[in-house]
Design a protein around this motif. Sequence first.
Motif, PDB file in Angstrom:
ATOM      1  N   ASN A 173      80.591   4.584  73.514  1.00 46.62           N
ATOM      2  CA  ASN A 173      79.981   3.275  73.274  1.00 46.62           C
ATOM      3  C   ASN A 173      80.947   2.147  73.632  1.00 46.62           C
ATOM      4  O   ASN A 173      80.549   1.172  74.270  1.00 46.62           O
ATOM      5  CB  ASN A 173      79.533   3.147  71.812  1.00 46.62           C
ATOM      6  N   ASP A 174      82.207   2.279  73.245  1.00 52.71           N
ATOM      7  CA  ASP A 174      83.210   1.258  73.555  1.00 52.71           C
ATOM      8  C   ASP A 174      83.383   1.080  75.056  1.00 52.71           C
ATOM      9  O   ASP A 174      83.705  -0.019  75.521  1.00 52.71           O
ATOM     10  CB  ASP A 174      84.567   1.612  72.933  1.00 52.71           C
ATOM     11  N   HIS A 175      83.200   2.161  75.817  1.00 57.44           N
ATOM     12  CA  HIS A 175      83.345   2.106  77.272  1.00 57.44           C
ATOM     13  C   HIS A 175      82.007   1.913  77.989  1.00 57.44           C
ATOM     14  O   HIS A 175      81.922   2.055  79.207  1.00 57.44           O
ATOM     15  CB  HIS A 175      84.075   3.354  77.767  1.00 57.44           C
ATOM     16  N   LYS A 176      80.971   1.624  77.192  1.00 53.37           N
ATOM     17  CA  LYS A 176      79.644   1.291  77.708  1.00 53.37           C
ATOM     18  C   LYS A 176      79.089   2.362  78.656  1.00 53.37           C
ATOM     19  O   LYS A 176      78.496   2.058  79.695  1.00 53.37           O
ATOM     20  CB  LYS A 176      79.646  -0.090  78.359  1.00 53.37           C
ATOM     21  N   LEU A 177      79.306   3.619  78.278  1.00 50.96           N
ATOM     22  CA  LEU A 177      78.780   4.738  79.051  1.00 50.96           C
ATOM     23  C   LEU A 177      77.459   5.179  78.432  1.00 50.96           C
ATOM     24  O   LEU A 177      77.352   5.322  77.216  1.00 50.96           O
ATOM     25  CB  LEU A 177      79.774   5.901  79.077  1.00 50.96           C
ATOM     26  N   GLU A 178      76.474   5.367  79.281  1.00 52.87           N
ATOM     27  CA  GLU A 178      75.166   5.791  78.790  1.00 52.87           C
ATOM     28  C   GLU A 178      75.144   7.296  78.580  1.00 52.87           C
ATOM     29  O   GLU A 178      75.711   8.044  79.374  1.00 52.87           O
ATOM     30  CB  GLU A 178      74.075   5.396  79.785  1.00 52.87           C
ATOM     31  N   TYR A 179      74.482   7.699  77.516  1.00 56.50           N
ATOM     32  CA  TYR A 179      74.385   9.124  77.212  1.00 56.50           C
ATOM     33  C   TYR A 179      73.136   9.399  76.392  1.00 56.50           C
ATOM     34  O   TYR A 179      72.565   8.489  75.787  1.00 56.50           O
ATOM     35  CB  TYR A 179      75.628   9.607  76.442  1.00 56.50           C
ATOM     36  N   VAL A 180      72.755  10.654  76.383  1.00 52.91           N
ATOM     37  CA  VAL A 180      71.696  11.143  75.500  1.00 52.91           C
ATOM     38  C   VAL A 180      72.376  12.091  74.529  1.00 52.91           C
ATOM     39  O   VAL A 180      73.114  12.989  74.953  1.00 52.91           O
ATOM     40  CB  VAL A 180      70.592  11.875  76.290  1.00 52.91           C
ATOM     41  N   PHE A 181      72.142  11.880  73.232  1.00 50.49           N
ATOM     42  CA  PHE A 181      72.768  12.724  72.220  1.00 50.49           C
ATOM     43  C   PHE A 181      71.783  13.797  71.767  1.00 50.49           C
ATOM     44  O   PHE A 181      70.633  13.510  71.454  1.00 50.49           O
ATOM     45  CB  PHE A 181      73.215  11.895  71.021  1.00 50.49           C
ATOM     46  N   HIS A 182      72.251  15.034  71.749  1.00 54.68           N
ATOM     47  CA  HIS A 182      71.452  16.172  71.294  1.00 54.68           C
ATOM     48  C   HIS A 182      72.103  16.711  70.025  1.00 54.68           C
ATOM     49  O   HIS A 182      73.219  17.234  70.070  1.00 54.68           O
ATOM     50  CB  HIS A 182      71.414  17.276  72.356  1.00 54.68           C
ATOM     51  N   ASP A 183      71.412  16.549  68.904  1.00 57.99           N
ATOM     52  CA  ASP A 183      71.929  16.996  67.612  1.00 57.99           C
ATOM     53  C   ASP A 183      71.497  18.447  67.383  1.00 57.99           C
ATOM     54  O   ASP A 183      70.303  18.744  67.346  1.00 57.99           O
ATOM     55  CB  ASP A 183      71.381  16.099  66.503  1.00 57.99           C
ATOM     56  N   TYR A 184      72.472  19.337  67.238  1.00 57.48           N
ATOM     57  CA  TYR A 184      72.163  20.754  67.029  1.00 57.48           C
ATOM     58  C   TYR A 184      71.285  20.984  65.810  1.00 57.48           C
ATOM     59  O   TYR A 184      70.564  21.977  65.749  1.00 57.48           O
ATOM     60  CB  TYR A 184      73.444  21.575  66.867  1.00 57.48           C
ATOM     61  N   LYS A 185      71.356  20.091  64.828  1.00 55.15           N
ATOM     62  CA  LYS A 185      70.541  20.256  63.619  1.00 55.15           C
ATOM     63  C   LYS A 185      69.058  20.029  63.922  1.00 55.15           C
ATOM     64  O   LYS A 185      68.199  20.600  63.272  1.00 55.15           O
ATOM     65  CB  LYS A 185      70.987  19.288  62.517  1.00 55.15           C
ATOM     66  N   LYS A 186      68.787  19.201  64.925  1.00 60.42           N
ATOM     67  CA  LYS A 186      67.395  18.899  65.289  1.00 60.42           C
ATOM     68  C   LYS A 186      66.952  19.645  66.547  1.00 60.42           C
ATOM     69  O   LYS A 186      65.772  19.936  66.710  1.00 60.42           O
ATOM     70  CB  LYS A 186      67.237  17.393  65.505  1.00 60.42           C
ATOM     71  N   GLU A 187      67.893  19.902  67.438  1.00 60.04           N
ATOM     72  CA  GLU A 187      67.630  20.588  68.707  1.00 60.04           C
ATOM     73  C   GLU A 187      68.634  21.712  68.881  1.00 60.04           C
ATOM     74  O   GLU A 187      69.649  21.533  69.558  1.00 60.04           O
ATOM     75  CB  GLU A 187      67.847  19.638  69.895  1.00 60.04           C
ATOM     76  N   PRO A 188      68.406  22.860  68.284  1.00 60.80           N
ATOM     77  CA  PRO A 188      69.377  23.952  68.425  1.00 60.80           C
ATOM     78  C   PRO A 188      69.585  24.343  69.891  1.00 60.80           C
ATOM     79  O   PRO A 188      68.663  24.256  70.704  1.00 60.80           O
ATOM     80  CB  PRO A 188      68.743  25.097  67.638  1.00 60.80           C
ATOM     81  N   ALA A 189      70.796  24.743  70.200  1.00 60.04           N
ATOM     82  CA  ALA A 189      71.096  25.214  71.551  1.00 60.04           C
ATOM     83  C   ALA A 189      70.307  26.493  71.813  1.00 60.04           C
ATOM     84  O   ALA A 189      70.092  27.306  70.917  1.00 60.04           O
ATOM     85  CB  ALA A 189      72.593  25.481  71.690  1.00 60.04           C
ATOM     86  N   THR A 190      69.897  26.675  73.047  1.00 59.71           N
ATOM     87  CA  THR A 190      69.136  27.857  73.438  1.00 59.71           C
ATOM     88  C   THR A 190      70.046  28.820  74.191  1.00 59.71           C
ATOM     89  O   THR A 190      71.121  28.431  74.677  1.00 59.71           O
ATOM     90  CB  THR A 190      67.972  27.469  74.357  1.00 59.71           C
ATOM     91  N   LEU A 191      69.605  30.048  74.315  1.00 53.19           N
ATOM     92  CA  LEU A 191      70.352  31.030  75.102  1.00 53.19           C
ATOM     93  C   LEU A 191      70.490  30.545  76.541  1.00 53.19           C
ATOM     94  O   LEU A 191      71.560  30.653  77.143  1.00 53.19           O
ATOM     95  CB  LEU A 191      69.660  32.395  75.054  1.00 53.19           C
ATOM     96  N   GLN A 192      69.434  29.984  77.079  1.00 57.22           N
ATOM     97  CA  GLN A 192      69.474  29.467  78.452  1.00 57.22           C
ATOM     98  C   GLN A 192      70.562  28.405  78.603  1.00 57.22           C
ATOM     99  O   GLN A 192      71.320  28.405  79.570  1.00 57.22           O
ATOM    100  CB  GLN A 192      68.107  28.889  78.829  1.00 57.22           C
ATOM    101  N   LYS A 193      70.688  27.509  77.611  1.00 58.25           N
ATOM    102  CA  LYS A 193      71.689  26.443  77.672  1.00 58.25           C
ATOM    103  C   LYS A 193      73.095  27.035  77.551  1.00 58.25           C
ATOM    104  O   LYS A 193      73.999  26.655  78.296  1.00 58.25           O
ATOM    105  CB  LYS A 193      71.424  25.418  76.566  1.00 58.25           C
ATOM    106  N   LEU A 194      73.290  27.996  76.637  1.00 55.90           N
ATOM    107  CA  LEU A 194      74.601  28.636  76.504  1.00 55.90           C
ATOM    108  C   LEU A 194      75.007  29.307  77.817  1.00 55.90           C
ATOM    109  O   LEU A 194      76.146  29.167  78.266  1.00 55.90           O
ATOM    110  CB  LEU A 194      74.586  29.665  75.371  1.00 55.90           C
ATOM    111  N   GLU A 195      74.081  30.019  78.431  1.00 59.67           N
ATOM    112  CA  GLU A 195      74.383  30.700  79.695  1.00 59.67           C
ATOM    113  C   GLU A 195      74.681  29.702  80.803  1.00 59.67           C
ATOM    114  O   GLU A 195      75.542  29.939  81.654  1.00 59.67           O
ATOM    115  CB  GLU A 195      73.230  31.630  80.070  1.00 59.67           C
TER     116      GLU A 195
END
Length: 114
Positions: free
Chosen positions: A21-43
């Motif tokens: 945020n301080d460096h004004k970089l855009e990002y999308v945040f994925h919270d593991y509590k709401k969006e668990p990582a999938t096997l496909q993403k881990l691979e």
Amino acid sequence: MLQVYGIKNCNTVKKALDWLNDHKLEYVFHDYKKEPATLQKLEEWEKKVSWDQLVNKKGTTWRKLSPEEQASVQDSESANRVLLNNNSMIKRPLIESPKGILLGFDEEEYKSKL
């Protein structure tokens, strides 16, 4: 755009998000509590970083595993099985950037790669 994966209340994640945020970089945040990582993403991540880099062996979740469970993490398949059941054990934050995967918060690395 950067993709940032982690848990909102993690201090390291907070430092990383503050830095972005301080460096004004855009990002999308994925919270593991709401969006668990999938096997496909881990691979997908394991094509860019080794499976053992993804496993946070310094955190509380790892320490809560039995010695047998810890010893069973020997390769990507066994690591993925544990990580899918314990997303909070994935090194945080994990940032997907055009220059690759960044794990944890390292200001110098962020300056050079983001």
